[in-house]
Design an enzyme around this catalytic site. Structure first.
Site, PDB file in Angstrom:
ATOM      1  N   PHE A  80     -17.886  33.110  51.186  1.00 14.42           N
ATOM      2  CA  PHE A  80     -18.342  34.425  50.729  1.00 14.42           C
ATOM      3  C   PHE A  80     -18.047  35.517  51.750  1.00 14.42           C
ATOM      4  O   PHE A  80     -18.035  36.702  51.385  1.00 14.42           O
ATOM      5  CB  PHE A  80     -19.875  34.437  50.539  1.00 14.42           C
ATOM      6  N   SER A 124     -12.564  38.361  42.699  1.00 13.43           N
ATOM      7  CA  SER A 124     -13.200  39.444  41.955  1.00 13.43           C
ATOM      8  C   SER A 124     -12.364  39.826  40.743  1.00 13.43           C
ATOM      9  O   SER A 124     -11.121  39.735  40.773  1.00 13.43           O
ATOM     10  CB  SER A 124     -13.313  40.656  42.886  1.00 13.43           C
ATOM     11  N   TYR A 149      -9.865  47.009  49.550  1.00 16.71           N
ATOM     12  CA  TYR A 149     -10.757  45.873  49.297  1.00 16.71           C
ATOM     13  C   TYR A 149     -10.157  44.947  48.231  1.00 16.71           C
ATOM     14  O   TYR A 149     -10.037  43.738  48.420  1.00 16.71           O
ATOM     15  CB  TYR A 149     -12.151  46.360  48.851  1.00 16.71           C
ATOM     16  N   LYS A 153      -8.550  40.812  48.191  1.00 19.63           N
ATOM     17  CA  LYS A 153      -8.870  39.699  47.273  1.00 19.63           C
ATOM     18  C   LYS A 153      -7.592  39.168  46.632  1.00 19.63           C
ATOM     19  O   LYS A 153      -7.367  37.970  46.555  1.00 19.63           O
ATOM     20  CB  LYS A 153      -9.849  40.158  46.186  1.00 19.63           C
TER      21      LYS A 153
HETATM   22  P1  NAD Z   1     -22.711  40.651  51.058  1.00 18.35           P
HETATM   23  O1  NAD Z   1     -22.178  41.728  51.920  1.00 18.35           O
HETATM   24  O2  NAD Z   1     -24.150  40.672  50.699  1.00 18.35           O
HETATM   25  O3  NAD Z   1     -22.382  39.226  51.699  1.00 18.35           O
HETATM   26  C1  NAD Z   1     -21.255  38.999  52.515  1.00 18.35           C
HETATM   27  C2  NAD Z   1     -21.760  38.367  53.802  1.00 18.35           C
HETATM   28  O4  NAD Z   1     -20.648  38.101  54.666  1.00 18.35           O
HETATM   29  C3  NAD Z   1     -22.725  39.264  54.569  1.00 18.35           C
HETATM   30  O5  NAD Z   1     -23.882  38.511  54.885  1.00 18.35           O
HETATM   31  C4  NAD Z   1     -21.949  39.646  55.831  1.00 18.35           C
HETATM   32  O6  NAD Z   1     -22.815  39.814  56.939  1.00 18.35           O
HETATM   33  C5  NAD Z   1     -21.012  38.471  55.981  1.00 18.35           C
HETATM   34  N1  NAD Z   1     -19.750  38.752  56.680  1.00 18.35           N
HETATM   35  C6  NAD Z   1     -18.869  39.759  56.467  1.00 18.35           C
HETATM   36  N2  NAD Z   1     -17.807  39.625  57.276  1.00 18.35           N
HETATM   37  C7  NAD Z   1     -18.003  38.503  58.005  1.00 18.35           C
HETATM   38  C8  NAD Z   1     -17.264  37.828  59.010  1.00 18.35           C
HETATM   39  N3  NAD Z   1     -16.080  38.296  59.427  1.00 18.35           N
HETATM   40  N4  NAD Z   1     -17.772  36.703  59.551  1.00 18.35           N
HETATM   41  C9  NAD Z   1     -18.960  36.223  59.133  1.00 18.35           C
HETATM   42  N5  NAD Z   1     -19.720  36.809  58.194  1.00 18.35           N
HETATM   43  C10 NAD Z   1     -19.235  37.942  57.644  1.00 18.35           C
HETATM   44  O7  NAD Z   1     -21.794  40.603  49.733  1.00 18.35           O
HETATM   45  P2  NAD Z   1     -21.981  39.776  48.392  1.00 18.35           P
HETATM   46  O8  NAD Z   1     -22.208  40.739  47.310  1.00 18.35           O
HETATM   47  O9  NAD Z   1     -22.921  38.653  48.599  1.00 18.35           O
HETATM   48  O10 NAD Z   1     -20.497  39.235  48.221  1.00 18.35           O
HETATM   49  C11 NAD Z   1     -20.103  37.942  48.638  1.00 18.35           C
HETATM   50  C12 NAD Z   1     -18.621  37.786  48.383  1.00 18.35           C
HETATM   51  O11 NAD Z   1     -18.361  37.979  47.007  1.00 18.35           O
HETATM   52  C13 NAD Z   1     -17.750  38.797  49.126  1.00 18.35           C
HETATM   53  O12 NAD Z   1     -16.552  38.152  49.532  1.00 18.35           O
HETATM   54  C14 NAD Z   1     -17.448  39.833  48.061  1.00 18.35           C
HETATM   55  O13 NAD Z   1     -16.237  40.503  48.304  1.00 18.35           O
HETATM   56  C15 NAD Z   1     -17.349  38.965  46.824  1.00 18.35           C
HETATM   57  N6  NAD Z   1     -17.604  39.704  45.567  1.00 18.35           N
HETATM   58  C16 NAD Z   1     -18.749  40.426  45.469  1.00 18.35           C
HETATM   59  C17 NAD Z   1     -18.995  41.156  44.291  1.00 18.35           C
HETATM   60  C18 NAD Z   1     -20.206  42.020  44.156  1.00 18.35           C
HETATM   61  O14 NAD Z   1     -20.191  42.923  43.312  1.00 18.35           O
HETATM   62  N7  NAD Z   1     -21.281  41.805  44.906  1.00 18.35           N
HETATM   63  C19 NAD Z   1     -18.071  41.098  43.235  1.00 18.35           C
HETATM   64  C20 NAD Z   1     -16.917  40.317  43.386  1.00 18.35           C
HETATM   65  C21 NAD Z   1     -16.704  39.622  44.577  1.00 18.35           C
HETATM   66  C1  WQD Z   2     -20.290  49.918  37.279  1.00 20.57           C
HETATM   67  C2  WQD Z   2     -20.232  51.100  36.315  1.00 20.57           C
HETATM   68  C3  WQD Z   2     -19.329  53.092  37.295  1.00 20.57           C
HETATM   69  C4  WQD Z   2     -22.607  53.706  40.150  1.00 20.57           C
HETATM   70  C5  WQD Z   2     -17.402  47.129  41.754  1.00 20.57           C
HETATM   71  C6  WQD Z   2     -16.136  46.796  42.473  1.00 20.57           C
HETATM   72  C7  WQD Z   2     -15.659  45.433  42.064  1.00 20.57           C
HETATM   73  C8  WQD Z   2     -16.763  44.395  42.227  1.00 20.57           C
HETATM   74  C9  WQD Z   2     -18.028  44.813  41.575  1.00 20.57           C
HETATM   75  C10 WQD Z   2     -16.568  43.396  44.360  1.00 20.57           C
HETATM   76  C11 WQD Z   2     -18.947  51.897  36.420  1.00 20.57           C
HETATM   77  C12 WQD Z   2     -20.779  53.295  36.918  1.00 20.57           C
HETATM   78  C13 WQD Z   2     -21.784  53.206  39.168  1.00 20.57           C
HETATM   79  C14 WQD Z   2     -23.298  54.932  39.931  1.00 20.57           C
HETATM   80  C15 WQD Z   2     -22.280  55.055  37.751  1.00 20.57           C
HETATM   81  N1  WQD Z   2     -17.102  44.202  43.595  1.00 20.57           N
HETATM   82  N2  WQD Z   2     -21.626  53.865  37.982  1.00 20.57           N
HETATM   83  N3  WQD Z   2     -23.098  55.551  38.726  1.00 20.57           N
HETATM   84  O1  WQD Z   2     -16.997  49.574  39.881  1.00 20.57           O
HETATM   85  O2  WQD Z   2     -17.328  47.857  38.031  1.00 20.57           O
HETATM   86  O3  WQD Z   2     -17.133  47.125  40.359  1.00 20.57           O
HETATM   87  O4  WQD Z   2     -18.386  46.120  42.019  1.00 20.57           O
HETATM   88  O5  WQD Z   2     -15.607  42.705  44.155  1.00 20.57           O
HETATM   89  O6  WQD Z   2     -14.559  45.132  42.869  1.00 20.57           O
HETATM   90  O7  WQD Z   2     -15.153  47.764  42.161  1.00 20.57           O
HETATM   91  O8  WQD Z   2     -19.185  48.271  39.672  1.00 20.57           O
HETATM   92  O9  WQD Z   2     -21.561  48.830  39.855  1.00 20.57           O
HETATM   93  O10 WQD Z   2     -19.886  50.264  41.083  1.00 20.57           O
HETATM   94  O11 WQD Z   2     -20.000  50.376  38.591  1.00 20.57           O
HETATM   95  O12 WQD Z   2     -22.144  55.646  36.683  1.00 20.57           O
HETATM   96  O13 WQD Z   2     -24.016  55.444  40.791  1.00 20.57           O
HETATM   97  O14 WQD Z   2     -21.284  52.003  36.651  1.00 20.57           O
HETATM   98  O15 WQD Z   2     -18.582  54.248  37.064  1.00 20.57           O
HETATM   99  O16 WQD Z   2     -18.632  52.348  35.109  1.00 20.57           O
HETATM  100  P1  WQD Z   2     -17.578  48.317  39.427  1.00 20.57           P
HETATM  101  P2  WQD Z   2     -20.221  49.442  39.884  1.00 20.57           P
END
Ligand code: NAD
Ligand code: WQD
Length: 336
Positions: A80, A124, A149, A153
């Site tokens: 993660f 993602s 970002y 990925k």
């Molecule tokens: P998060 O930031 O809560 O968790 C990521 C964790 O990784 C954090 O605890 C951070 O301290 C740690 N971290 C970052 N860089 C590091 C490094 N170099 N070494 C060790 N630890 C490190 O984010 P999350 O929402 O739990 O996301 C987890 C994973 O899922 C991420 O890779 C994120 O890109 C991916 N992801 C998240 C979402 C989302 O919307 N939350 C969507 C798609 C993909």
């Molecule tokens: C959802 C919808 C916004 C905030 C992002 C990353 C994606 C993935 C998940 C990591 C959209 C709208 C949002 C606000 C709003 N992360 N919005 N007001 O953009 O689908 O995805 O998070 O991998 O890579 O791009 O998620 O929650 O930011 O937005 O109207 O204050 O809500 O325009 O339609 P998004 P989001």
């Protein structure tokens, strides 16, 4: 199995630790705590009744990783750890490439040197760019990522596929998450963003708790029924269980496998706001703002492959997502 969980103190990682424990899996966490708090791990211990070994180590720290891999024999890694803020990645591209790509390359190298060639990677839906087909299947071609970002990925997926192609002892599962929201139903662990939330649900819960006056809705002129963007929100507990299910793919030596983790159901921004208001009985003031750069109109998954091959299907709907997100925020108005 004994599993190394990188980024385990974060939002999705902490929920996955709870589900792995429920499935009887043994875990060890590494996290550099750059976007998390060790309290999340204390709460996981409280929920599961067991302490999880934790190392404050960075994925780019080769010596630190070596030390941990010498102390434990891992069957697999769930990876993660990474930076995830889209807007910040545009400001600090080098930091994103160095952390996400550099960290993963070091991790993969140390893993293979210790004979652990099984990894589940947090990818993602962002890799689909502006999706060519809706609902999005795993066969949908990858699209143009509008930010560093998303590029990390997409590039990491390619890197891992090449690594697996060259050495078929590797099993690599790429999980493409849609929009993870909500929190553990206990309200003890949840999403803890720093500063102004980038994502919709944490922004809504901060308005609900009185930390922000109103929600800005980014655009109401998209080609959708109410003009606001449509996304596939998925409860973080369902997402966490998707990782437990993905271990089966590793066990059956999948080589390289890609799965969407979503519900298959899209909701608009205004539908989510209305659902939140109804379930929790709280008014969310909002105003319409201009579109946010890089946003797309509609994005939701076809989750059929995950169901067919992993036996995994999301159980929770939008109501539970809104209920549990609020339950967490209400009990922890300032996060951990
Ligand atoms: P998060 O930031 O809560 O968790 C990521 C964790 O990784 C954090 O605890 C951070 O301290 C740690 N971290 C970052 N860089 C590091 C490094 N170099 N070494 C060790 N630890 C490190 O984010 P999350 O929402 O739990 O996301 C987890 C994973 O899922 C991420 O890779 C994120 O890109 C991916 N992801 C998240 C979402 C989302 O919307 N939350 C969507 C798609 C993909
Ligand atoms: C959802 C919808 C916004 C905030 C992002 C990353 C994606 C993935 C998940 C990591 C959209 C709208 C949002 C606000 C709003 N992360 N919005 N007001 O953009 O689908 O995805 O998070 O991998 O890579 O791009 O998620 O929650 O930011 O937005 O109207 O204050 O809500 O325009 O339609 P998004 P989001």
């Amino acid at each position: 199995m004994k599993i190394l969980v990188t980024g385990g103190a974060g939002f999705i990682g902490s929920h996955t630790l709870v589900e792995l424990a429920a499935a009887g899996q043994e875990t060890v966490v590494i996290d550099n705590l750059c976007n998390s708090n060790r309290k999340s791990l204390e709460r996981v211990a409280e929920l599961t009744g067991r302490e999880i070994p934790f190392y404050e180590v960075d994925t780019r720290d080769r010596e630190g990783l070596n030390h941990i891999m010498e102390a434990h024999r891992f069957d697999a890694c769930i990876h993660f750890a990474g930076l995830k803020a889209v807007g910040e990645s545009v400001e600090k591209p080098w930091e994103y490439y160095e952390n996400n790509i550099g960290g993963t390359l070091t991790l993969l190298d140390v893993m293979r040197q210790h004979g652990c060639k099984n990894i589940i990677f947090s990818s993602s839906a962002t890799v689909y760019g502006n999706p060519a087909i809706i609902p999005i299947t795993e066969e949908c071609p990858k699209g143009h990522c509008t930010n560093p970002y998303g590029q990390t990925k997409s590039m990491l997926e390619e890197i891992m596929m090449d690594v697996q192609k060259a050495d078929n002892e590797w099993n690599i599962v790429l999980l493409r998450y849609f929009n993870p929201v909500g929190a553990h139903p206990s309200g003890r662990i949840g999403e803890n963003p720093n500063g102004i939330p980038n994502n919709l649900m944490p922004y809504v819960t901060q308005v609900a708790v009185g930390k922000r006056p109103e929600l800005g809705v980014f655009g109401n002129d998209y080609p959708t029924p109410d003009g606001t963007g449509i996304r596939d929100y998925i409860h973080v507990v369902d997402l966490a269980r998707g990782h437990v299910a993905a271990l089966q793919a590793i066990e059956r030596h999948c080589g390289c496998a890609i799965y969407n983790l979503g519900t298959g159901q899209g909701y608009s921004v205004l539908q989510l706001v209305k659902a939140f208001e109804k379930v929790n009985g709280i008014k969310i003031p909002y105003s319409i703002k201009p579109r946010r750069a890089g946003d797309i109109a509609t994005c939701y998954s076809d989750p059929a492959k995950s169901e067919k091959e992993l036996g995994w299907k999301a159980q929770y709907g939008l109501e539970e997502m809104c209920r549990d997100a609020w339950n967490w925020q209400r009990q922890n108005p300032n996060g951990y």
